[in-house]
Design a protein around this motif. Sequence first.
Motif, PDB file in Angstrom:
ATOM      1  N   PRO A   1       0.808  -1.229   0.000  1.00 16.67           N
ATOM      2  CA  PRO A   1       0.000   0.000   0.000  1.00 16.67           C
ATOM      3  C   PRO A   1       0.837   1.273   0.000  1.00 16.67           C
ATOM      4  O   PRO A   1       0.429   2.280  -0.588  1.00 16.67           O
ATOM      5  N   GLU A   2       2.014   1.248   0.647  1.00 15.40           N
ATOM      6  CA  GLU A   2       2.838   2.454   0.671  1.00 15.40           C
ATOM      7  C   GLU A   2       3.470   2.757  -0.681  1.00 15.40           C
ATOM      8  O   GLU A   2       4.013   3.846  -0.895  1.00 15.40           O
ATOM      9  N   ASN A   3       3.408   1.795  -1.616  1.00 12.31           N
ATOM     10  CA  ASN A   3       3.932   2.020  -2.955  1.00 12.31           C
ATOM     11  C   ASN A   3       2.838   2.373  -3.964  1.00 12.31           C
ATOM     12  O   ASN A   3       3.070   2.399  -5.167  1.00 12.31           O
ATOM     13  N   VAL A   4       1.636   2.619  -3.450  1.00 13.85           N
ATOM     14  CA  VAL A   4       0.529   3.097  -4.278  1.00 13.85           C
ATOM     15  C   VAL A   4       0.348   4.584  -4.008  1.00 13.85           C
ATOM     16  O   VAL A   4       0.313   5.020  -2.856  1.00 13.85           O
ATOM     17  N   THR A   5       0.255   5.367  -5.068  1.00 15.23           N
ATOM     18  CA  THR A   5       0.017   6.811  -4.923  1.00 15.23           C
ATOM     19  C   THR A   5      -1.432   7.113  -5.281  1.00 15.23           C
ATOM     20  O   THR A   5      -2.040   6.433  -6.123  1.00 15.23           O
ATOM     21  N   ALA A   6      -1.980   8.113  -4.614  1.00  8.18           N
ATOM     22  CA  ALA A   6      -3.351   8.538  -4.918  1.00  8.18           C
ATOM     23  C   ALA A   6      -3.441  10.041  -4.721  1.00  8.18           C
ATOM     24  O   ALA A   6      -2.974  10.579  -3.716  1.00  8.18           O
ATOM     25  N   THR A   7      -4.008  10.715  -5.709  1.00  2.00           N
ATOM     26  CA  THR A   7      -4.196  12.167  -5.620  1.00  2.00           C
ATOM     27  C   THR A   7      -5.632  12.506  -5.993  1.00  2.00           C
ATOM     28  O   THR A   7      -6.236  11.853  -6.859  1.00  2.00           O
ATOM     29  N   ALA A   8      -6.165  13.511  -5.323  1.00  7.17           N
ATOM     30  CA  ALA A   8      -7.531  13.941  -5.631  1.00  7.17           C
ATOM     31  C   ALA A   8      -7.608  14.435  -7.067  1.00  7.17           C
ATOM     32  O   ALA A   8      -6.792  15.242  -7.504  1.00  7.17           O
ATOM     33  N   ASP A   9      -8.558  13.906  -7.809  1.00  2.00           N
ATOM     34  CA  ASP A   9      -8.696  14.258  -9.227  1.00  2.00           C
ATOM     35  C   ASP A   9     -10.133  13.974  -9.634  1.00  2.00           C
ATOM     36  O   ASP A   9     -10.578  12.815  -9.628  1.00  2.00           O
ATOM     37  N   ALA A  10     -10.848  15.019  -9.999  1.00  2.00           N
ATOM     38  CA  ALA A  10     -12.262  14.860 -10.368  1.00  2.00           C
ATOM     39  C   ALA A  10     -12.443  13.924 -11.548  1.00  2.00           C
ATOM     40  O   ALA A  10     -13.507  13.311 -11.704  1.00  2.00           O
ATOM     41  N   ASP A  11     -11.398  13.792 -12.383  1.00  2.00           N
ATOM     42  CA  ASP A  11     -11.476  12.905 -13.551  1.00  2.00           C
ATOM     43  C   ASP A  11     -10.788  11.570 -13.302  1.00  2.00           C
ATOM     44  O   ASP A  11     -10.628  10.763 -14.229  1.00  2.00           O
ATOM     45  N   GLY A  12     -10.345  11.313 -12.058  1.00  2.00           N
ATOM     46  CA  GLY A  12      -9.637  10.079 -11.747  1.00  2.00           C
ATOM     47  C   GLY A  12     -10.525   8.853 -11.881  1.00  2.00           C
ATOM     48  O   GLY A  12     -11.751   8.926 -11.720  1.00  2.00           O
ATOM     49  N   ALA A  13      -9.884   7.725 -12.164  1.00  2.00           N
ATOM     50  CA  ALA A  13     -10.636   6.490 -12.389  1.00  2.00           C
ATOM     51  C   ALA A  13     -11.079   5.830 -11.088  1.00  2.00           C
ATOM     52  O   ALA A  13     -12.020   5.026 -11.075  1.00  2.00           O
ATOM     53  N   ALA A  14     -10.419   6.133  -9.985  1.00  2.95           N
ATOM     54  CA  ALA A  14     -10.706   5.452  -8.726  1.00  2.95           C
ATOM     55  C   ALA A  14     -11.657   6.265  -7.857  1.00  2.95           C
ATOM     56  O   ALA A  14     -11.720   7.494  -7.957  1.00  2.95           O
ATOM     57  N   THR A  15     -12.389   5.549  -6.999  1.00  2.00           N
ATOM     58  CA  THR A  15     -13.277   6.182  -6.020  1.00  2.00           C
ATOM     59  C   THR A  15     -12.835   5.775  -4.620  1.00  2.00           C
ATOM     60  O   THR A  15     -12.566   4.590  -4.365  1.00  2.00           O
ATOM     61  N   VAL A  16     -12.744   6.768  -3.730  1.00  2.00           N
ATOM     62  CA  VAL A  16     -12.385   6.476  -2.343  1.00  2.00           C
ATOM     63  C   VAL A  16     -13.589   5.850  -1.642  1.00  2.00           C
ATOM     64  O   VAL A  16     -14.656   6.444  -1.570  1.00  2.00           O
ATOM     65  N   VAL A  17     -13.408   4.628  -1.149  1.00  2.00           N
ATOM     66  CA  VAL A  17     -14.481   3.928  -0.435  1.00  2.00           C
ATOM     67  C   VAL A  17     -14.451   4.292   1.047  1.00  2.00           C
ATOM     68  O   VAL A  17     -15.482   4.559   1.657  1.00  2.00           O
ATOM     69  N   SER A  18     -13.250   4.305   1.632  1.00  2.00           N
ATOM     70  CA  SER A  18     -13.114   4.673   3.046  1.00  2.00           C
ATOM     71  C   SER A  18     -11.690   5.145   3.293  1.00  2.00           C
ATOM     72  O   SER A  18     -10.778   4.873   2.504  1.00  2.00           O
ATOM     73  N   ALA A  19     -11.518   5.855   4.393  1.00  2.00           N
ATOM     74  CA  ALA A  19     -10.200   6.344   4.787  1.00  2.00           C
ATOM     75  C   ALA A  19     -10.019   6.076   6.273  1.00  2.00           C
ATOM     76  O   ALA A  19     -10.853   6.492   7.086  1.00  2.00           O
ATOM     77  N   SER A  20      -8.939   5.362   6.637  1.00  2.00           N
ATOM     78  CA  SER A  20      -8.660   5.022   8.035  1.00  2.00           C
ATOM     79  C   SER A  20      -7.449   5.798   8.503  1.00  2.00           C
ATOM     80  O   SER A  20      -6.355   5.670   7.929  1.00  2.00           O
ATOM     81  N   PHE A  21      -7.634   6.591   9.552  1.00  2.00           N
ATOM     82  CA  PHE A  21      -6.574   7.451  10.069  1.00  2.00           C
ATOM     83  C   PHE A  21      -5.749   6.695  11.104  1.00  2.00           C
ATOM     84  O   PHE A  21      -6.274   6.171  12.076  1.00  2.00           O
ATOM     85  N   PHE A  22      -4.427   6.615  10.890  1.00  2.00           N
ATOM     86  CA  PHE A  22      -3.516   5.941  11.811  1.00  2.00           C
ATOM     87  C   PHE A  22      -2.415   6.883  12.279  1.00  2.00           C
ATOM     88  O   PHE A  22      -1.258   6.495  12.392  1.00  2.00           O
ATOM     89  N   GLY A  23      -2.760   8.125  12.531  1.00  2.00           N
ATOM     90  CA  GLY A  23      -1.755   9.074  12.978  1.00  2.00           C
ATOM     91  C   GLY A  23      -1.017   9.671  11.793  1.00  2.00           C
ATOM     92  O   GLY A  23      -1.575  10.444  11.014  1.00  2.00           O
ATOM     93  N   ALA A  24       0.248   9.319  11.649  1.00  2.00           N
ATOM     94  CA  ALA A  24       1.052   9.876  10.557  1.00  2.00           C
ATOM     95  C   ALA A  24       0.627   9.353   9.194  1.00  2.00           C
ATOM     96  O   ALA A  24       0.900   9.971   8.166  1.00  2.00           O
ATOM     97  N   VAL A  25      -0.062   8.209   9.172  1.00  2.00           N
ATOM     98  CA  VAL A  25      -0.452   7.568   7.902  1.00  2.00           C
ATOM     99  C   VAL A  25      -1.962   7.406   7.852  1.00  2.00           C
ATOM    100  O   VAL A  25      -2.605   7.109   8.862  1.00  2.00           O
ATOM    101  N   THR A  26      -2.524   7.608   6.678  1.00  2.00           N
ATOM    102  CA  THR A  26      -3.936   7.323   6.436  1.00  2.00           C
ATOM    103  C   THR A  26      -4.027   6.250   5.364  1.00  2.00           C
ATOM    104  O   THR A  26      -3.372   6.356   4.311  1.00  2.00           O
ATOM    105  N   ARG A  27      -4.790   5.207   5.641  1.00  2.00           N
ATOM    106  CA  ARG A  27      -4.973   4.145   4.641  1.00  2.00           C
ATOM    107  C   ARG A  27      -6.272   4.371   3.890  1.00  2.00           C
ATOM    108  O   ARG A  27      -7.361   4.442   4.485  1.00  2.00           O
ATOM    109  N   LEU A  28      -6.153   4.494   2.585  1.00  2.00           N
ATOM    110  CA  LEU A  28      -7.313   4.640   1.709  1.00  2.00           C
ATOM    111  C   LEU A  28      -7.708   3.292   1.140  1.00  2.00           C
ATOM    112  O   LEU A  28      -6.852   2.497   0.726  1.00  2.00           O
TER     113      LEU A  28
END
Length: 367
Positions: free
Chosen positions: A296-323
């Motif tokens: 997962p740390e080798n996957v990049t994700a950036t907010a993009d209205a035209d992006g192909a992916a949809t964020v299903v959930s976001a889990s906050f773990f302090g310094a890291v957030t898992r999408l």
Amino acid sequence: MSTTLPASRKPAGTTAGGAPAGARLEFRGLRRTFGSTVALDGLDLTIEPGELVALLGPSGCGKTTALRVVAGFEQPDAGEVLLDGQDITAVPANRRDAGMVFQSYSLFPNLSARDNVAFGLRVRKVGAAQRHERAAELLDLVGLPDHGDRYPHQMSGGQQQRVALARALALRPRVLLLDEPLSALDAKVRANLREEIRRLQLSLGITTVFVTHDQEEALSMADRVAVLNAGKLEQCAAPAELYERPATAFVAEFVGTMNRLPGRLTGSGTVEVLGARLPVDGPVPAGGDVEVLVRPENVTATADADGAATVVSASFFGAVTRLHLDLPGAGPVKADLPSRTAGDLVPGARAAVGLAERPVLVVASAA
């Protein structure tokens, strides 16, 4: 499969607490079956003097059986256990230089902490004064100098496990065997006690085998981690190597979290995946279509209205957030991002997904 330990990790002579320097422990071709169930299937592993090796794997993989064979509680159907080159396979459990700590503490409820620690010395007919001196020394070593007169029911779980550890060390064993000793404790006590066990093991320089199903425990405590699967050794390596360069797909997916993404081999030692061409690390299966293993740390994700992916959930773990992302054509994808950059990636947001330019493992496609 052994690795050379740094000089600071190599104990010599007699160390703190009066324990002898650790012994070299070898498993040679160990096989153990229970009816039609194969618990150990030709296990070969060498543990160097003073090393802490964690045996990690799913339930039924053989890790506890391996520990019990070393302790003398189980006899292998084939193979040998060697301690400093001496075959101890047929030596009775009470004559092996091994101390064992169990998951359930196993303290005598009618004995004080001092008498629990000194029990083995009493069995060996060591004098009372020497027993009490040794017990006091060990209780101090495990951080319980004022608990000698307390009984198990008067102590917390963490304190009882410290007493069990002191008892295992009382006879100055050359090998310490830990069978999931922290699994019955709550998270905070478990974290504190694993640090104490590691500190104590390093100060004593005692060879230690630690059975656990907890990846965090194994990776944070051990010099090397041996991953078992169906009675076989998949890989034994330092924690960083095990995580960064897993030898097999099983290790890659068992240790940490892994994405499986569809890809296609190019024939030039690379694979095309999510629009990127990445070098392949490890064996390459036959055929063009494969599944690519990506952390997962080798996957990049950036907010993009035209992006192909949809964020299903976001889990906050302090310094890291898992999408958790839904990516058409790839299915569910996990991405670990620095929390400070993940603020716009809320559930329902669109995102563009990419991969870090790093070598990847590939396996044959299940399709």
